[in-house]
Design a protein around this motif. Structure first.
Motif, PDB file in Angstrom:
ATOM      1  N   GLY A  32       0.671  -1.213  -0.047  1.00 42.20           N
ATOM      2  CA  GLY A  32      -0.103   0.046   0.178  1.00 42.20           C
ATOM      3  C   GLY A  32       0.693   1.379   0.038  1.00 42.20           C
ATOM      4  O   GLY A  32       0.331   2.476   0.019  1.00 42.20           O
ATOM      5  N   LEU A  33       2.265   1.259   0.004  1.00 43.71           N
ATOM      6  CA  LEU A  33       2.829   2.647   0.029  1.00 43.71           C
ATOM      7  C   LEU A  33       2.796   3.045  -1.387  1.00 43.71           C
ATOM      8  O   LEU A  33       3.122   2.281  -2.177  1.00 43.71           O
ATOM      9  CB  LEU A  33       4.148   2.162   0.411  1.00 43.71           C
ATOM     10  N   THR A  34       2.539   4.240  -1.583  1.00 44.53           N
ATOM     11  CA  THR A  34       2.860   4.792  -3.033  1.00 44.53           C
ATOM     12  C   THR A  34       4.457   5.134  -3.047  1.00 44.53           C
ATOM     13  O   THR A  34       5.003   5.741  -2.247  1.00 44.53           O
ATOM     14  CB  THR A  34       2.270   6.276  -2.916  1.00 44.53           C
ATOM     15  N   ILE A  35       4.840   4.681  -4.349  1.00 44.80           N
ATOM     16  CA  ILE A  35       6.172   4.855  -4.460  1.00 44.80           C
ATOM     17  C   ILE A  35       6.441   5.744  -5.900  1.00 44.80           C
ATOM     18  O   ILE A  35       5.882   5.073  -6.889  1.00 44.80           O
ATOM     19  CB  ILE A  35       7.157   3.515  -4.540  1.00 44.80           C
ATOM     20  N   ILE A  36       7.155   6.691  -5.735  1.00 47.07           N
ATOM     21  CA  ILE A  36       7.792   7.361  -7.348  1.00 47.07           C
ATOM     22  C   ILE A  36       8.857   7.214  -7.279  1.00 47.07           C
ATOM     23  O   ILE A  36       9.869   7.502  -6.560  1.00 47.07           O
ATOM     24  CB  ILE A  36       7.403   9.022  -6.886  1.00 47.07           C
ATOM     25  N   ILE A  37       9.567   6.622  -8.520  1.00 50.07           N
ATOM     26  CA  ILE A  37      10.994   6.076  -8.777  1.00 50.07           C
ATOM     27  C   ILE A  37      11.426   6.926  -9.973  1.00 50.07           C
ATOM     28  O   ILE A  37      10.384   6.869 -11.025  1.00 50.07           O
ATOM     29  CB  ILE A  37      10.910   4.673  -9.179  1.00 50.07           C
ATOM     30  N   VAL A  38      12.364   7.629  -9.851  1.00 48.64           N
ATOM     31  CA  VAL A  38      13.007   8.261 -11.204  1.00 48.64           C
ATOM     32  C   VAL A  38      13.959   7.214 -11.864  1.00 48.64           C
ATOM     33  O   VAL A  38      14.931   6.488 -11.179  1.00 48.64           O
ATOM     34  CB  VAL A  38      13.720   9.504 -11.208  1.00 48.64           C
ATOM     35  N   SER A  39      13.664   6.591 -13.185  1.00 49.21           N
ATOM     36  CA  SER A  39      14.610   5.951 -13.639  1.00 49.21           C
ATOM     37  C   SER A  39      14.531   5.846 -15.070  1.00 49.21           C
ATOM     38  O   SER A  39      13.793   6.241 -15.723  1.00 49.21           O
ATOM     39  CB  SER A  39      14.109   4.332 -13.416  1.00 49.21           C
ATOM     40  N   HIS A  40      15.927   5.553 -15.699  1.00 49.02           N
ATOM     41  CA  HIS A  40      15.932   5.339 -17.120  1.00 49.02           C
ATOM     42  C   HIS A  40      16.144   3.937 -17.658  1.00 49.02           C
ATOM     43  O   HIS A  40      16.253   3.955 -18.746  1.00 49.02           O
ATOM     44  CB  HIS A  40      17.286   6.136 -17.515  1.00 49.02           C
ATOM     45  N   SER A  41      15.800   3.072 -16.755  1.00 45.25           N
ATOM     46  CA  SER A  41      15.815   1.592 -17.094  1.00 45.25           C
ATOM     47  C   SER A  41      14.608   1.381 -17.397  1.00 45.25           C
ATOM     48  O   SER A  41      13.658   0.939 -16.716  1.00 45.25           O
ATOM     49  CB  SER A  41      16.607   0.867 -15.941  1.00 45.25           C
ATOM     50  N   ILE A  42      14.506   0.821 -18.868  1.00 47.52           N
ATOM     51  CA  ILE A  42      13.118   0.285 -19.181  1.00 47.52           C
ATOM     52  C   ILE A  42      12.891  -0.991 -18.719  1.00 47.52           C
ATOM     53  O   ILE A  42      11.778  -1.159 -18.443  1.00 47.52           O
ATOM     54  CB  ILE A  42      13.335   0.336 -20.862  1.00 47.52           C
ATOM     55  N   LYS A  43      13.819  -1.783 -18.376  1.00 48.68           N
ATOM     56  CA  LYS A  43      13.767  -3.094 -18.062  1.00 48.68           C
ATOM     57  C   LYS A  43      13.242  -3.014 -16.605  1.00 48.68           C
ATOM     58  O   LYS A  43      12.325  -3.608 -16.360  1.00 48.68           O
ATOM     59  CB  LYS A  43      15.074  -3.880 -17.935  1.00 48.68           C
ATOM     60  N   GLN A  44      13.643  -2.053 -15.867  1.00 49.20           N
ATOM     61  CA  GLN A  44      13.350  -1.803 -14.432  1.00 49.20           C
ATOM     62  C   GLN A  44      11.795  -1.323 -14.324  1.00 49.20           C
ATOM     63  O   GLN A  44      11.039  -1.874 -13.568  1.00 49.20           O
ATOM     64  CB  GLN A  44      14.204  -1.220 -13.846  1.00 49.20           C
ATOM     65  N   PRO A  66       3.268   0.277 -18.297  1.00 45.78           N
ATOM     66  CA  PRO A  66       4.627   0.234 -18.611  1.00 45.78           C
ATOM     67  C   PRO A  66       4.653  -0.825 -19.987  1.00 45.78           C
ATOM     68  O   PRO A  66       5.222  -0.563 -21.073  1.00 45.78           O
ATOM     69  CB  PRO A  66       5.235  -0.725 -17.739  1.00 45.78           C
ATOM     70  N   SER A  67       3.519  -1.609 -20.207  1.00 41.86           N
ATOM     71  CA  SER A  67       3.254  -2.346 -21.191  1.00 41.86           C
ATOM     72  C   SER A  67       2.833  -1.883 -22.451  1.00 41.86           C
ATOM     73  O   SER A  67       3.176  -2.261 -23.760  1.00 41.86           O
ATOM     74  CB  SER A  67       2.607  -3.476 -20.845  1.00 41.86           C
ATOM     75  N   GLU A  68       2.506  -0.431 -22.320  1.00 47.20           N
ATOM     76  CA  GLU A  68       2.111   0.397 -23.451  1.00 47.20           C
ATOM     77  C   GLU A  68       3.154   1.285 -23.882  1.00 47.20           C
ATOM     78  O   GLU A  68       3.100   1.897 -24.948  1.00 47.20           O
ATOM     79  CB  GLU A  68       0.820   1.111 -22.998  1.00 47.20           C
ATOM     80  N   LEU A  69       4.236   1.534 -23.384  1.00 47.60           N
ATOM     81  CA  LEU A  69       5.358   2.147 -23.871  1.00 47.60           C
ATOM     82  C   LEU A  69       5.892   1.847 -25.046  1.00 47.60           C
ATOM     83  O   LEU A  69       5.954   2.690 -26.167  1.00 47.60           O
ATOM     84  CB  LEU A  69       6.560   2.225 -22.714  1.00 47.60           C
ATOM     85  N   GLY A  70       5.604   0.255 -25.432  1.00 46.72           N
ATOM     86  CA  GLY A  70       6.294   0.169 -26.735  1.00 46.72           C
ATOM     87  C   GLY A  70       5.276   0.551 -28.087  1.00 46.72           C
ATOM     88  O   GLY A  70       5.998   0.732 -29.086  1.00 46.72           O
ATOM     89  N   SER A  71       3.975   1.010 -27.506  1.00 44.80           N
ATOM     90  CA  SER A  71       3.251   1.353 -28.929  1.00 44.80           C
ATOM     91  C   SER A  71       2.860   2.934 -28.621  1.00 44.80           C
ATOM     92  O   SER A  71       2.211   3.561 -29.465  1.00 44.80           O
ATOM     93  CB  SER A  71       1.863   0.491 -28.553  1.00 44.80           C
ATOM     94  N   SER A  72       3.912   3.775 -27.981  1.00 39.28           N
ATOM     95  CA  SER A  72       3.664   5.017 -27.925  1.00 39.28           C
ATOM     96  C   SER A  72       3.986   5.852 -29.380  1.00 39.28           C
ATOM     97  O   SER A  72       4.833   5.372 -30.099  1.00 39.28           O
ATOM     98  CB  SER A  72       4.597   5.696 -26.864  1.00 39.28           C
ATOM     99  N   ASN A  73       3.174   6.908 -29.432  1.00 41.65           N
ATOM    100  CA  ASN A  73       3.640   7.532 -30.794  1.00 41.65           C
ATOM    101  C   ASN A  73       4.290   8.738 -30.504  1.00 41.65           C
ATOM    102  O   ASN A  73       4.709   9.417 -31.404  1.00 41.65           O
ATOM    103  CB  ASN A  73       2.018   8.151 -31.300  1.00 41.65           C
ATOM    104  N   HIS A  74       4.958   8.736 -29.521  1.00 45.38           N
ATOM    105  CA  HIS A  74       5.966  10.140 -29.128  1.00 45.38           C
ATOM    106  C   HIS A  74       7.194   9.850 -29.625  1.00 45.38           C
ATOM    107  O   HIS A  74       7.517   8.599 -29.454  1.00 45.38           O
ATOM    108  CB  HIS A  74       6.068  10.284 -27.654  1.00 45.38           C
ATOM    109  N   MET A  81      12.852   3.539 -26.553  1.00 48.51           N
ATOM    110  CA  MET A  81      12.375   2.092 -26.536  1.00 48.51           C
ATOM    111  C   MET A  81      13.250   1.345 -27.652  1.00 48.51           C
ATOM    112  O   MET A  81      13.701   0.093 -27.206  1.00 48.51           O
ATOM    113  CB  MET A  81      10.851   1.890 -26.887  1.00 48.51           C
ATOM    114  N   GLU A  82      13.387   1.799 -28.867  1.00 55.12           N
ATOM    115  CA  GLU A  82      14.157   1.346 -29.734  1.00 55.12           C
ATOM    116  C   GLU A  82      15.646   1.087 -29.430  1.00 55.12           C
ATOM    117  O   GLU A  82      16.321   0.102 -29.654  1.00 55.12           O
ATOM    118  CB  GLU A  82      14.000   1.662 -31.015  1.00 55.12           C
ATOM    119  N   ALA A  83      16.308   1.997 -28.687  1.00 56.93           N
ATOM    120  CA  ALA A  83      17.737   2.043 -28.178  1.00 56.93           C
ATOM    121  C   ALA A  83      17.978   1.044 -26.954  1.00 56.93           C
ATOM    122  O   ALA A  83      19.000   0.633 -26.392  1.00 56.93           O
ATOM    123  CB  ALA A  83      18.008   3.434 -27.831  1.00 56.93           C
TER     124      ALA A  83
END
Length: 84
Positions: A32-44, A66-74, A81-83
């Motif tokens: 139940g803890l709300t956690i905000i994480i800054v990360s550059h790791s897609i895997k994480q 997270p599962s929708e990032l691969g279909s982003s139009n940005h 994601m490609e890198a």
């Protein structure tokens, strides 16, 4: 409400320590803890996040699962994601 803010919590850690930190974060979130994480790791991000907020130059450009990032139009998200 309690919130835990983590800025690149596994940066420069070995894979075992990274996995241990991710397990603790996941456990805290499930309890139940709300956690905000800054990360550059897609895997994480895909492993432990439930919602992703992508910032580009300080502006939110996308909020998704997270599962929708691969279909982003940005274009920058697609490049990232490609890198990864």
């Amino acid at each position: 409400m309690q919130v835990l803010l983590l800025d690149e919590p596994t940066s420069a850690l070995d894979p075992l320590s990274t996995s241990n930190i991710e397990d603790v974060v996941t456990s805290l979130s499930r309890n139940g803890l709300t956690i905000i994480i800054v990360s550059h790791s897609i895997k994480q991000i895909q492993k432990i996040a439930s919602i992703v907020c992508v910032l580009v130059k300080g502006e939110v450009v996308e909020i998704s699962k997270p599962s929708e990032l691969g279909s982003s139009n940005h274009p920058l998200i697609r490049q990232f994601m490609e890198a990864s």
